[in-house]
Design an enzyme around this catalytic site. Structure first.
Site, PDB file in Angstrom:
ATOM      1  N   HIS A 286       1.765   4.453  -2.956  1.00 56.26           N
ATOM      2  CA  HIS A 286       1.900   5.904  -2.776  1.00 56.26           C
ATOM      3  C   HIS A 286       3.263   6.366  -3.281  1.00 56.26           C
ATOM      4  O   HIS A 286       3.368   7.370  -4.003  1.00 56.26           O
ATOM      5  CB  HIS A 286       1.777   6.283  -1.295  1.00 56.26           C
ATOM      6  CG  HIS A 286       0.408   6.142  -0.723  1.00 56.26           C
ATOM      7  ND1 HIS A 286      -0.679   6.860  -1.170  1.00 56.26           N
ATOM      8  CD2 HIS A 286      -0.049   5.382   0.296  1.00 56.26           C
ATOM      9  CE1 HIS A 286      -1.741   6.541  -0.456  1.00 56.26           C
ATOM     10  NE2 HIS A 286      -1.386   5.641   0.433  1.00 56.26           N
TER      11      HIS A 286
ATOM     12  N   HIS B 216       0.836  -1.201   0.000  1.00 57.23           N
ATOM     13  CA  HIS B 216       0.000   0.000   0.000  1.00 57.23           C
ATOM     14  C   HIS B 216       0.874   1.256   0.000  1.00 57.23           C
ATOM     15  O   HIS B 216       0.662   2.180  -0.789  1.00 57.23           O
ATOM     16  CB  HIS B 216      -0.913  -0.028   1.235  1.00 57.23           C
ATOM     17  CG  HIS B 216      -1.797   1.165   1.362  1.00 57.23           C
ATOM     18  ND1 HIS B 216      -3.127   1.132   1.019  1.00 57.23           N
ATOM     19  CD2 HIS B 216      -1.557   2.422   1.807  1.00 57.23           C
ATOM     20  CE1 HIS B 216      -3.652   2.321   1.236  1.00 57.23           C
ATOM     21  NE2 HIS B 216      -2.725   3.118   1.724  1.00 57.23           N
ATOM     22  N   GLU B 217       1.876   1.273   0.880  1.00 59.32           N
ATOM     23  CA  GLU B 217       2.738   2.455   0.970  1.00 59.32           C
ATOM     24  C   GLU B 217       3.627   2.581  -0.264  1.00 59.32           C
ATOM     25  O   GLU B 217       3.925   3.700  -0.699  1.00 59.32           O
ATOM     26  CB  GLU B 217       3.582   2.391   2.244  1.00 59.32           C
ATOM     27  CG  GLU B 217       2.777   2.363   3.532  1.00 59.32           C
ATOM     28  CD  GLU B 217       1.748   3.471   3.655  1.00 59.32           C
ATOM     29  OE1 GLU B 217       2.005   4.606   3.188  1.00 59.32           O
ATOM     30  OE2 GLU B 217       0.675   3.205   4.216  1.00 59.32           O
TER      31      GLU B 217
END
Length: 148
Positions: free
Chosen positions: A71, A67-68
């Site tokens: 980003h 998820h990170e």
């Protein structure tokens, strides 16, 4: 797992899933309370909540890392990196990252730490912070209060 092992894991996931190198730092941040991880826009570093590893399994940790990294890679390629952007949603689904991190298990803390009692009327006060007993008196009878 140490910070250096986390760094290696993030670099490995980045190359394997995103086909791009991760060139910044990844580390555990125990100050994160309600989130699984955080991507820092200014420094491009990734913070991971250590409770994602201690409270849950390694698959949960890998989902948060993916998820990170979504980003991270979208921000560096100047695409939509926010949760609401379609490019973020598509990349997250493509790499099978977790959309939401599970809530970490909260340690049970007392709502108050200090208990005071009026010496005259017996009124009980619960406080999180300590009182200066020379400055305060009972609100009911103005009598002296004492730490119980």
């Amino acid at each position: 797992m140490t910070d250096s092992q986390l760094q290696q894991l993030v670099e490995q996931i980045s190359v394997h899933e995103f086909h791009r190198a991760f060139r910044h730092r990844a580390f555990f941040n125990a100050r994160l309370r309600s989130t699984g991880g955080r991507y820092q826009l200014a420094s491009h570093n990734i913070d991971i909540n250590p409770k994602m590893l201690t409270d849950f399994d390694e698959a949960t940790l890998i989902g948060v890392i993916k998820h990170e990294l979504c980003h991270y890679h979208l921000h560096l390629t100047q695409q939509g990196y926010q949760h609401r952007d379609q490019s973020f949603k598509q990349l997250l689904a493509q790499v099978h990252g977790s959309r939401y991190a599970p809530k970490p298990k909260q340690t049970t803390t007392l709502a108050y730490r200090y208990t005071y009692r009026c010496q005259r009327c017996g009124q009980v006060y619960h406080r999180k912070r300590r009182l200066n007993l020379n400055r305060y008196a009972c609100g009911r009878c103005q009598g002296p209060i004492k730490l119980v």
